[in-house]
Write a protein that holds these residues in place. Structure first.
Motif, mmCIF file in Angstrom:
data_model
loop_
_atom_site.group_PDB
_atom_site.id
_atom_site.type_symbol
_atom_site.label_atom_id
_atom_site.label_comp_id
_atom_site.label_asym_id
_atom_site.label_seq_id
_atom_site.Cartn_x
_atom_site.Cartn_y
_atom_site.Cartn_z
ATOM 1 N N ASN A 100 -30.394 -17.547 -26.712
ATOM 2 C CA ASN A 100 -29.451 -17.986 -27.748
ATOM 3 C C ASN A 100 -28.246 -17.045 -27.848
ATOM 4 N N GLU A 101 -27.689 -16.708 -26.683
ATOM 5 C CA GLU A 101 -26.588 -15.745 -26.623
ATOM 6 C C GLU A 101 -25.235 -16.392 -26.326
ATOM 7 N N ARG A 127 -21.299 -13.958 -30.850
ATOM 8 C CA ARG A 127 -21.770 -15.058 -31.706
ATOM 9 C C ARG A 127 -21.390 -14.794 -33.147
#
Length: 379
Positions: free
Chosen positions: A127-128, A378
């Motif tokens: 989830n980068e 993010r």
């Protein structure tokens, strides 16, 4: 990367290296494109294979994570090699005693293509990814990207940055500058005559073009400014008893800047109007043009981020310039900051000695991952 396993990388690399995908080999080009399409499909990404003018031997694969018409980053590799069908069967993928991957196209550019897949796969799993990307993979880079240049032009104009997954150099360097230039074919039509009875009535095409070869080398082979010219082939002539009526030669020109290229190009094209022997007719065909890939302030800002990532990882980031071209030349020309040679390291491309340094794969993944995370944190 946390979940990266080199054995998985090598398994996929073996698969694609063992597919012949040389110049416009339709079966192998499409097998390679479909292999990567299926891999990216399994990641839930949007994929498409297209063909310009219905030419099925040149698939162009795009992969993206967005429906937007704008990308934060363009990620590029090419699926073709310079090797003829049958080469993969003759010398399939192998690992030598020094831990180097071997096989046709292993480093140029299939090793980079597989590395790019594992880069995106790993970042998705962790989830980068906080950025919009487009992956573009063509099948004619080794043939000057005749069928794919317009698509790179379009994509680069929609992208803020670009990384090219051509091979990193043997000592780990990236590439920030590639020379531009062009290839030409020069024809000369002279006047035939009997070389013993009336040579003065002839106009030798060989003599005319020999004088041009000398002049071109004298004027445009200037190593200290990064300008080189090469006459790769010279054909022509007739029987010893005849003054030769026809001759031709090829020119490969390389320059550091577009301004210098335009100056020399104008002089080469002007050959047509100023033969040494006015009885000769010269025709110059410009075959292909690659603009220089020159770093600007925006490119240097990307490089600074890569250098910061390298320091954190204990990997010095070194940029170099090269005379060889890539699709990065076209992309950078459209004002898209471009860094090349982001794939794993190796050398001896286009030869039977080509190799990939397997120990470079994971460090290269790490530095590209951290660079992307720093460029696009993010939120």
């Amino acid at each position: 990367m946390k979940n990266f396993k080199i054995k998985d990388y090598l398994r996929d690399l073996e698969t694609v290296v063992n597919i012949d995908s040389g110049h416009y080999y339709e079966e192998g080009a499409n097998r390679t494109a479909n292999f990567f399409k299926e891999k990216y499909d399994a990641l839930g990404l949007k994929t498409e294979i297209t063909y310009k003018d219905g030419f099925k031997a040149c698939p162009f694969l795009t992969v993206t994570n967005t429906d937007d018409e704008h990308y934060d980053v363009l990620l590029v590799g090419h699926m073709d090699t310079v090797f003829a069908p049958g080469t993969a069967a003759e010398r399939p993928f192998s690992i030598d005693e020094k831990g180097r991957g071997r096989g046709p196209g292993v480093i140029d550019c299939k090793g980079g293509d597989v590395l790019l897949y594992y880069l995106i796969k790993g970042m998705l799993e962790e989830n980068e990814i906080g950025f919009k990307f487009c992956i573009a993979m063509n099948s004619d880079e080794e043939k000057r990207s005749d069928y794919s240049r317009d698509r790179f032009d379009m994509l680069s104009k929609k992208s803020d940055r670009c990384f090219i997954f051509e091979p990193g150099r043997a000592n780990g360097e990236f590439v920030s500058l590639r020379k531009g230039g062009a290839n030409y074919l020069v024809h000369c039509k002279g006047i035939p005559a009997h070389s013993g009875v009336c040579p003065e009535k002839g106009a030798s095409a060989v003599l005319e073009l020999s004088k041009w070869v000398q002049r071109l080398y004298e004027r445009f082979f200037i190593l200290e400014e990064g300008t080189t010219i090469n006459i790769g082939r010279f054909d022509g002539g007739a029987d010893n008893g005849s003054v030769p009526e026809y001759a031709e030669f090829t020119i490969s020109l390389r320059c550091m800047t577009m301004k210098r290229f335009e100056e020399i190009d104008a002089e080469i094209m002007d050959m047509e109007n100023h033969p040494f022997d006015p009885r000769c007719k010269i025709t110059v065909d410009k075959l292909v043009v690659r603009p220089p890939m020159c770093p600007d302030e925006k490119t240097n800002a990307v490089i600074a981020v890569m250098e910061e990532a390298g320091r954190e990882l204990g990997q010095p980031v070194v940029m170099l310039s090269t005379g060889g071209g890539s699709d990065g030349n076209f992309i950078a020309h459209n004002d898209c900051p471009t860094v090349d040679a982001c794939g794993p390291c190796g050398t001896f491309v286009h030869t039977v000695d080509e190799y990939l340094d397997i120990d470079s794969v994971e460090p290269r993944l790490d530095i590209m991952r951290l660079t992307l995370m720093k460029l696009f944190p993010r939120k």
